[in-house]
Design a protein around this motif. Structure first.
Motif, mmCIF file in Angstrom:
data_model
loop_
_atom_site.group_PDB
_atom_site.id
_atom_site.type_symbol
_atom_site.label_atom_id
_atom_site.label_comp_id
_atom_site.label_asym_id
_atom_site.label_seq_id
_atom_site.Cartn_x
_atom_site.Cartn_y
_atom_site.Cartn_z
ATOM 1 N N LEU A 51 0.849 -1.185 0.000
ATOM 2 C CA LEU A 51 0.000 0.000 0.000
ATOM 3 C C LEU A 51 0.886 1.237 0.000
ATOM 4 N N SER A 52 0.440 2.239 -0.712
ATOM 5 C CA SER A 52 1.144 3.520 -0.650
ATOM 6 C C SER A 52 0.701 4.269 0.604
ATOM 7 N N HIS A 53 1.420 5.319 0.967
ATOM 8 C CA HIS A 53 1.058 6.116 2.134
ATOM 9 C C HIS A 53 -0.314 6.771 1.935
ATOM 10 N N SER A 57 -3.403 6.034 4.372
ATOM 11 C CA SER A 57 -4.014 7.161 5.088
ATOM 12 C C SER A 57 -5.514 7.244 4.820
ATOM 13 N N ASN A 58 -5.908 6.981 3.589
ATOM 14 C CA ASN A 58 -7.330 7.026 3.246
ATOM 15 C C ASN A 58 -8.122 5.952 4.000
ATOM 16 N N GLN A 63 -11.407 6.311 10.426
ATOM 17 C CA GLN A 63 -11.644 5.250 11.400
ATOM 18 C C GLN A 63 -11.404 5.760 12.828
ATOM 19 N N PRO A 64 -11.950 5.090 13.838
ATOM 20 C CA PRO A 64 -11.743 5.511 15.231
ATOM 21 C C PRO A 64 -10.334 5.177 15.708
ATOM 22 N N ILE A 91 -1.861 9.002 12.950
ATOM 23 C CA ILE A 91 -1.475 7.698 12.407
ATOM 24 C C ILE A 91 0.004 7.465 12.702
ATOM 25 N N HIS A 92 0.294 6.332 13.331
ATOM 26 C CA HIS A 92 1.661 5.983 13.713
ATOM 27 C C HIS A 92 2.083 4.739 12.929
#
Length: 360
Positions: A51-53, A57-58, A63-64, A91-92
């Motif tokens: 997956l790309s960043h 991210s999308n 999401q919670p 996001i980590h």
């Protein structure tokens, strides 16, 4: 609640960290609805392959907190993967490693699946966010003011009271005037011991609290350390602050062979290991005129049987001539006991000095 006269501690087992663990986000796996070729067997539907960043991210943005997914790492070359996790509305990304024997891991802890890893990690991250002051105090706990001092004093007092009763029943501790006590395991022990705790990182079941700082041991796996000799439990950081006052308990000892001598004698409240006493008693009774008594070897199977009997039955183990006709297996068991002591009779510190003295 535990109360003790003169104790500075009144509230034992503080529940702040336990309450915060219940408030921590729960893992929300982002399921991949596509078939991923060559998917590693250690991952489930939370694995998304490459997956790309932007794509990652999308998927996580709406999401919670607690949402996560696993994807291939561009720089991993198959050696590690990337865990993307949403926490505190950010996001980590973490390097996620896998070992066929021990499972998934990020640092030192091991997990069967990514969801367990994320659940444990979310608790730690939440506590670090909400209770940094409490966690910082774990490294500065005053041992003299800990709840463990209160509990340990009670245990030591109970042991001292038991020894006092034994002395009143059996008489003086003078070995010359009291042959019974000379050969008895009921010896007087001091109120204070100087034995280090033998801590080992442990996964606990149920609710447990640190016996130094009285705070909850959070997490699902490897929450803290437990002393293998006395059973006291603590946070990993708190275990470094314990004094050398371990009081070994028989229910935690795994037999007698391979047990450190100080631990065994403290647990049995004895001056000599009963293994040595029982074996030498048999040798004196029926082996003094046997040639090569400590030189000739007995049958290995019988020596192992004696070892198992002493580990299981303790002082009640049968070493009689009817059970073991060959005295060489008795001496073999005694030599085995001494050989596998974790700290030998001639300690590692003293041994070089002894060699130097012999060579002079």
């Amino acid at each position: 609640m535990v109360f003790e006269n003169g104790s500075p501690i009144h509230t034992v087992w503080k529940s702040d960290l336990y309450r915060m663990q219940l408030e921590a986000p729960v893992p929300v796996p982002i399921i991949c609805d596509q078939i991923i070729p060559y998917k590693p067997p250690c991952f489930g539907q939370d694995y998304h392959g490459r997956l790309s960043h932007v794509e990652e991210s999308n998927l996580l943005h709406s999401q919670p907190n607690g949402a996560y997914l696993v994807r291939d790492s561009r720089s991993g070359n198959g050696q590690f993967y990337t865990l993307s996790l949403k926490f505190n509305d950010k996001i980590h990304h973490y390097k996620l490693f896998h070992d066929a024997k021990s499972g998934l891991y990020i640092r030192e802890k091991r997990y069967d699946c990514a969801q367990s890893l994320v659940a444990d990690g979310l608790i730690t991250m939440y506590l670090e966010l909400k209770a940094p002051v409490i966690l910082q105090k774990l490294t500065t706990v005053n041992y003299q003011e800990s709840p463990y001092m209160t509990l340990n004093k009670r245990k030591l007092k109970a042991l001292s009271k038991e020894n006092t009763v034994n002395l009143n029943v059996f008489g003086s501790t003078n070995s010359e005037s009291s042959p019974l006590l000379q050969h008895s395991s009921m010896q007087n022990i001091p109120d204070k011991t100087e034995k280090m705790h033998t801590f080992k990182v442990t996964t606990f079941k149920g609710l447990n609290w640190c016996e130094l700082c009285a705070n909850f041991l959070w997490g699902f796996t490897l929450q803290g350390k437990k002393c293998e000799d006395c059973g006291v439990i603590a946070h990993i950081k708190c275990s470094e602050n314990f004094a050398n006052d371990c009081v070994p308990d028989l229910k935690y000892l795994r037999g007698v062979f391979g047990i450190e001598l100080t631990t065994l004698l403290s647990a049995y409240k004895a001056e000599l290991p009963f293994v040595v006493t029982k074996c030498i008693t048999e040798v004196e009774a029926r082996g003094l005129y046997t040639e090569g008594i400590y030189r000739l070897s007995g049958f290995a199977d019988e020596i192992d049987a004696i070892k198992m009997a002493l580990d299981k039955d303790g002082e009640k183990a049968d070493l009689s001539v009817k059970r073991y006709p060959s005295i060489n297996v008795i001496t073999g068991a005694l030599k085995l006991y001494l050989r596998i002591l974790p700290v030998p009779l001639i300690t590692f510190e003293v041994h070089p000095r002894l060699i130097d003295a012999i060579l002079v």
